[in-house]
Write a protein that holds these residues in place. Structure first.
Motif, PDB file in Angstrom:
ATOM      1  N   GLY A   1      -9.796  -5.808 -11.158  1.00  0.00           N
ATOM      2  CA  GLY A   1     -10.014  -5.244  -9.818  1.00  0.00           C
ATOM      3  C   GLY A   1      -9.792  -3.757  -9.806  1.00  0.00           C
ATOM      4  N   ARG A   2      -9.979  -3.186  -8.634  1.00  0.00           N
ATOM      5  CA  ARG A   2      -9.866  -1.739  -8.463  1.00  0.00           C
ATOM      6  C   ARG A   2      -8.409  -1.280  -8.638  1.00  0.00           C
ATOM      7  N   GLU A   3      -8.251  -0.147  -9.333  1.00  0.00           N
ATOM      8  CA  GLU A   3      -6.907   0.419  -9.488  1.00  0.00           C
ATOM      9  C   GLU A   3      -6.645   1.383  -8.336  1.00  0.00           C
ATOM     10  N   GLU A   4      -5.453   1.339  -7.770  1.00  0.00           N
ATOM     11  CA  GLU A   4      -5.119   2.261  -6.662  1.00  0.00           C
ATOM     12  C   GLU A   4      -4.103   3.282  -7.156  1.00  0.00           C
TER      13      GLU A   4
ATOM     14  N   CYS B   1       0.861  -1.189   0.000  1.00  0.00           N
ATOM     15  CA  CYS B   1       0.000   0.000   0.000  1.00  0.00           C
ATOM     16  C   CYS B   1       0.894   1.234   0.000  1.00  0.00           C
TER      17      CYS B   1
ATOM     18  N   TYR C   1      -8.083   2.612   2.918  1.00  0.00           N
ATOM     19  CA  TYR C   1      -8.460   2.229   1.553  1.00  0.00           C
ATOM     20  C   TYR C   1      -7.815   0.899   1.153  1.00  0.00           C
TER      21      TYR C   1
ATOM     22  N   ALA D   1     -12.069  -6.570  -0.256  1.00  0.00           N
ATOM     23  CA  ALA D   1     -13.116  -6.678  -1.290  1.00  0.00           C
ATOM     24  C   ALA D   1     -12.648  -7.605  -2.415  1.00  0.00           C
ATOM     25  N   ALA D   2     -11.370  -7.479  -2.793  1.00  0.00           N
ATOM     26  CA  ALA D   2     -10.829  -8.316  -3.881  1.00  0.00           C
ATOM     27  C   ALA D   2     -10.876  -9.797  -3.482  1.00  0.00           C
TER      28      ALA D   2
ATOM     29  N   GLN E   1      -9.479  -2.064   2.863  1.00  0.00           N
ATOM     30  CA  GLN E   1     -10.828  -2.275   2.296  1.00  0.00           C
ATOM     31  C   GLN E   1     -10.734  -2.888   0.898  1.00  0.00           C
ATOM     32  N   ASN E   2      -9.839  -2.346   0.075  1.00  0.00           N
ATOM     33  CA  ASN E   2      -9.737  -2.836  -1.311  1.00  0.00           C
ATOM     34  C   ASN E   2      -9.242  -4.279  -1.376  1.00  0.00           C
ATOM     35  N   ARG E   3      -8.230  -4.622  -0.517  1.00  0.00           N
ATOM     36  CA  ARG E   3      -7.701  -5.997  -0.524  1.00  0.00           C
ATOM     37  C   ARG E   3      -8.750  -6.987  -0.022  1.00  0.00           C
TER      38      ARG E   3
END
Ligand code: 2E7
Ligand code: F3S
Length: 314
Positions: A292-295, A12, A195, A202-203, A198-200
């Motif tokens: 997946g979501r891009e950070e 992160c 963030y 959700a993935a 949360q993102n990890r």
């Protein structure tokens, strides 16, 4: 065997910043620089920095007077900051800015006359730091059962903050229990969970419906990595936390066609590759990455490290 990589996974922005702080401190001051606690909870990261000249200590009394001392990404209590001043250490603070934000928020609630509750895990360095950054008593709550044990008037003015790496689902349950029991309580809902956490999570939740086994690359003392493994288990998957490929056991893959692979926020991508190599040793492997979501989050370095290394003469 098919391997599906979680997206996002691994480092992160707070971890990238913390490692960069140690690297730049070594460049600027030369070895040794002292780091209080593992800079992030990963043996490979720590070993790599140790080989470059960083020395890791648990307490500041192990740091020679006047030396460079770096606080880990998890943050420290005020008493640690004061001890560093007294010993005239040259401090670089690698506390994640999202942890500092929780400290500020906690102090604001206390200044507004509210008793503060911290939702988190006892003994974790972030929790010790946050408790020690807030004046007065901070009540630690680890579970819904703990909420029922709080010895407070039901209409007391209360507020809560949370550790940044908690399970979003468990935290929701604890917050609901707090709000149900106490009539005057405020807090950020689950937004203190960062963030990256949360993102990890959700993935992994998305990935778990597509795989037979889940592997999480991360350390046993890494809170966020443990939470990822738990999500796999709760989804009914055999789920394993591994530091690297050497911990992968062939018997986990009997009859398995698809493996989900993720990494905690402190786990280097090289260790993900190392795990894939260990899987290749068991048979042919086809690797893909889930959509997946891009950070794009990046944090600024401390200003002390942005100055040029040598002042130029004019
Ligand atoms: C700092 C914070 O080092 P980690 O494994 O730490 P956790 O808190 O998950 O044990 O991961 C990076 C990191 C996460 N949170 C660093 Cl407060
Ligand atoms: Fe910070 Fe979250 Fe990483 S709190 S260190 S961005 S896991």
């Amino acid at each position: 065997m098919r391997v599906i990589l979680a997206q996002p996974r691994g480092f992160c922005a707070g971890v990238v910043r913390a490692i960069e702080i140690v690297d730049r401190a070594l460049q600027k001051h030369g070895a040794p620089v002292y780091v209080r606690h593992e800079i992030v909870h990963n043996r490979h990261v720590v070993e790599n920095l140790r080989n470059k000249g960083a020395r890791f200590v648990e307490e500041l009394d192990e740091v020679p007077e006047g030396a460079v001392a770096i606080f880990s990404a998890h943050g420290v209590a005020k008493t640690v900051e004061r001890a560093a001043e007294e010993r005239e250490l040259d401090v670089l603070d690698a506390t994640c800015p999202l942890v500092t934000k929780v400290h500020v928020q906690g102090r604001q609630y206390v200044a507004a006359g509210r008793t503060l509750i911290l939702i988190g895990h006892a003994g974790h360095p972030e929790v010790e730091g946050t408790i020690g950054q807030i004046p007065g008593t901070v009540l630690l709550v680890q579970s819904e059962a703990d909420v029922q044990k709080l010895d407070l008037p039901l209409d007391a003015p209360l507020a809560y903050v949370t550790q940044t790496t908690l399970s979003v689902d468990d935290t929701r349950g604890i917050i609901d229990a707090l709000v149900k029991r106490f009539s005057d309580i405020v807090g950020p809902d689950t937004r203190d969970i960062c963030y990256a956490t949360q993102n990890r999570q959700a993935a992994v939740r998305d990935l778990s419906s597509q795989v037979d086994v889940l592997l999480v690359v991360g350390a046993t003392n890494s809170s966020n990595s443990n939470r990822l493994r738990e999500i796999g288990s709760e989804s009914g998957l055999p789920s394993y936390l591994v530091a690297d490929g050497s911990e992968v056991k062939p018997e986990w893959f009997a009859g398995v066609t698809t493996v989900g692979l993720t990494a905690g926020a402190s786990a280097p991508e090289e260790m993900v590759e190392n795990v894939i190599d260990a899987l290749r040793a068991l048979g042919p492997v086809e690797v893909s990455t889930m959509a997946g979501r891009e950070e794009k989050v990046e944090f600024k370095l401390p200003s002390k490290l942005l100055q040029p290394l040598v002042a130029r003469e004019v």
